[in-house]
Design a protein around this motif. Structure first.
Motif, PDB file in Angstrom:
ATOM      1  N   ALA A 201      -5.331   0.320   0.535  1.00 57.68           N
ATOM      2  CA  ALA A 201      -6.275  -0.575  -0.137  1.00 57.68           C
ATOM      3  C   ALA A 201      -5.533  -1.461  -1.123  1.00 57.68           C
ATOM      4  O   ALA A 201      -4.620  -1.006  -1.823  1.00 57.68           O
ATOM      5  CB  ALA A 201      -7.343   0.230  -0.873  1.00 57.68           C
ATOM      6  N   ALA A 202      -5.949  -2.711  -1.164  1.00 58.94           N
ATOM      7  CA  ALA A 202      -5.325  -3.694  -2.059  1.00 58.94           C
ATOM      8  C   ALA A 202      -6.398  -4.514  -2.761  1.00 58.94           C
ATOM      9  O   ALA A 202      -7.442  -4.809  -2.183  1.00 58.94           O
ATOM     10  CB  ALA A 202      -4.409  -4.624  -1.258  1.00 58.94           C
TER      11      ALA A 202
ATOM     12  N   VAL B 249       1.192   4.319  -5.650  1.00 60.93           N
ATOM     13  CA  VAL B 249       0.842   3.012  -6.214  1.00 60.93           C
ATOM     14  C   VAL B 249       2.122   2.196  -6.341  1.00 60.93           C
ATOM     15  O   VAL B 249       3.118   2.668  -6.900  1.00 60.93           O
ATOM     16  CB  VAL B 249       0.180   3.163  -7.596  1.00 60.93           C
ATOM     17  N   ARG B 250       2.093   0.980  -5.820  1.00 54.02           N
ATOM     18  CA  ARG B 250       3.240   0.080  -5.923  1.00 54.02           C
ATOM     19  C   ARG B 250       2.757  -1.273  -6.449  1.00 54.02           C
ATOM     20  O   ARG B 250       1.572  -1.588  -6.326  1.00 54.02           O
ATOM     21  CB  ARG B 250       3.913  -0.114  -4.559  1.00 54.02           C
ATOM     22  N   GLY B 251       3.670  -2.056  -6.960  1.00 55.43           N
ATOM     23  CA  GLY B 251       3.300  -3.355  -7.521  1.00 55.43           C
ATOM     24  C   GLY B 251       2.677  -4.276  -6.492  1.00 55.43           C
ATOM     25  O   GLY B 251       1.788  -5.068  -6.802  1.00 55.43           O
ATOM     26  N   SER B 252       3.132  -4.186  -5.252  1.00 52.80           N
ATOM     27  CA  SER B 252       2.551  -5.012  -4.194  1.00 52.80           C
ATOM     28  C   SER B 252       2.158  -4.109  -3.030  1.00 52.80           C
ATOM     29  O   SER B 252       2.733  -3.031  -2.835  1.00 52.80           O
ATOM     30  CB  SER B 252       3.556  -6.057  -3.708  1.00 52.80           C
ATOM     31  N   ILE B 253       1.195  -4.583  -2.260  1.00 52.67           N
ATOM     32  CA  ILE B 253       0.730  -3.772  -1.132  1.00 52.67           C
ATOM     33  C   ILE B 253       1.803  -3.696  -0.049  1.00 52.67           C
ATOM     34  O   ILE B 253       1.883  -2.708   0.687  1.00 52.67           O
ATOM     35  CB  ILE B 253      -0.631  -4.283  -0.583  1.00 52.67           C
ATOM     36  N   ASP B 254       2.673  -4.728   0.028  1.00 50.85           N
ATOM     37  CA  ASP B 254       3.754  -4.664   1.024  1.00 50.85           C
ATOM     38  C   ASP B 254       4.706  -3.501   0.713  1.00 50.85           C
ATOM     39  O   ASP B 254       5.166  -2.814   1.626  1.00 50.85           O
ATOM     40  CB  ASP B 254       4.521  -5.988   1.076  1.00 50.85           C
ATOM     41  N   GLU B 255       4.956  -3.282  -0.574  1.00 49.50           N
ATOM     42  CA  GLU B 255       5.827  -2.147  -0.941  1.00 49.50           C
ATOM     43  C   GLU B 255       5.144  -0.822  -0.589  1.00 49.50           C
ATOM     44  O   GLU B 255       5.773   0.091  -0.050  1.00 49.50           O
ATOM     45  CB  GLU B 255       6.126  -2.145  -2.442  1.00 49.50           C
ATOM     46  N   ALA B 256       3.851  -0.731  -0.900  1.00 53.99           N
ATOM     47  CA  ALA B 256       3.127   0.508  -0.578  1.00 53.99           C
ATOM     48  C   ALA B 256       3.092   0.712   0.937  1.00 53.99           C
ATOM     49  O   ALA B 256       3.240   1.833   1.435  1.00 53.99           O
ATOM     50  CB  ALA B 256       1.714   0.444  -1.158  1.00 53.99           C
ATOM     51  N   ALA B 257       2.912  -0.393   1.665  1.00 54.14           N
ATOM     52  CA  ALA B 257       2.836  -0.292   3.122  1.00 54.14           C
ATOM     53  C   ALA B 257       4.139   0.226   3.714  1.00 54.14           C
ATOM     54  O   ALA B 257       4.131   0.961   4.713  1.00 54.14           O
ATOM     55  CB  ALA B 257       2.488  -1.660   3.719  1.00 54.14           C
ATOM     56  N   ARG B 258       5.263  -0.133   3.084  1.00 54.70           N
ATOM     57  CA  ARG B 258       6.550   0.337   3.612  1.00 54.70           C
ATOM     58  C   ARG B 258       6.669   1.852   3.497  1.00 54.70           C
ATOM     59  O   ARG B 258       7.269   2.501   4.352  1.00 54.70           O
ATOM     60  CB  ARG B 258       7.713  -0.364   2.884  1.00 54.70           C
ATOM     61  N   VAL B 259       6.061   2.428   2.470  1.00 57.98           N
ATOM     62  CA  VAL B 259       6.057   3.893   2.337  1.00 57.98           C
ATOM     63  C   VAL B 259       5.275   4.497   3.503  1.00 57.98           C
ATOM     64  O   VAL B 259       5.690   5.467   4.140  1.00 57.98           O
ATOM     65  CB  VAL B 259       5.437   4.323   0.987  1.00 57.98           C
TER      66      VAL B 259
END
Ligand code: F6R
Length: 241
Positions: free
Chosen positions: A194-195, A13-23
């Motif tokens: 998912a976002a 879980v990240r604050g933004s989906i872009d951060e999660a997507a980078r993982v």
């Protein structure tokens, strides 16, 4: 289906989906470094776009791909056909070889699983999730043993997707060809992205609810290597959040 606990799911879980997507992009980059001709399962829709953006610059020239699904009865040249979307959002921006990427067709549904098997199986399957818990176009009621086949879309899914068809639900196809749940579960690893609040209930049901055909994504609890990439809103229904 009966309940089983999830063996090795990882919920990011990240604050933004872009951060999660980078993982997620880092996981895919590591896979193709090790296996340049890795087989990727490719989702369409809005959810994976941040992941595809984060993958720009990763060398996918030799990677192979199998799309999850396609509308039935749509011209492949239609801008919202998944043939067009996969070319526009994935193959071209990521420099994939179009000859190595397949999208299912309702006429060839039966042969699609064989083609995946002949490629050695999917190494990493990218998934979104529908607000009703569907994965691919496996709508509620889909069995765990389903393979690639033609299905009817629910009214909810057609309403959710009318934004891609100028807002007119009558233009959204009524049927689609989709990899089945058994096809998806045969991938060696799965990344579900998912976002947004609209996905929170489906995400919670998928991860923490019982394994039930009413929430097809709950079948992922039977898979040993699933990573969920979520923003805070999509994760907001999780008891552990
Ligand atoms: C797309 C697919 C669907 C979508 C789901 C979510 O290939 O199989 O399951 O992932 O409908 O759609 P978006 O991401 O547009 O909210």
């Amino acid at each position: 289906m009966t309940a089983l606990t999830q063996p090795r799911a990882s919920v990011i879980v990240r604050g933004s989906i872009d951060e999660a997507a980078r993982v997620g992009a880092a996981l895919i980059a590591a896979l193709v470094r090790e296996r340049p001709d890795a087989v990727l399962g490719l989702a369409t829709g809005s959810s994976p776009l941040p992941l595809y953006r984060a993958l720009r610059g990763v060398d996918l020239a030799r990677a192979r791909g199998f799309a999850l699904d396609e509308y039935a009865g749509i011209d492949h040249a239609h801008p919202e056909s998944y043939h067009s979307v996969i070319r526009r959002d994935v193959v071209e921006p990521l420099g994939m070889d179009p000859g190595r990427v397949r999208v299912p067709d309702s006429a060839g549904a039966d042969a699609y699983d064989d083609a995946i098997a002949a490629a050695g199986g999917v190494d990493l399957q990218i998934l979104g999730i529908g607000a009703n818990g569907h994965i691919g176009f496996n709508e509620p009621g889909s069995g765990l043993d389903t393979r690639t086949r033609v299905v009817a879309l629910t009214e909810r899914t057609r309403q959710d997707n009318r934004r891609f068809f100028g807002g007119d639900v009558d233009l959204v196809p009524t049927h689609a060809v989709t990899q089945g749940l058994a096809t998806i579960l045969s991938a060696r690893s799965i990344l579900l992205i998912a976002a947004g609040r609209a996905k929170a209930d489906a995400v919670a049901a998928a991860i923490e609810g019982p394994v039930t055909s009413e929430c097809p994504a709950s079948s992922l609890q039977r898979h040993p290597a699933v990573t969920y990439l979520l923003d805070a809103e999509a994760a907001s229904g999780l008891r552990g959040a």
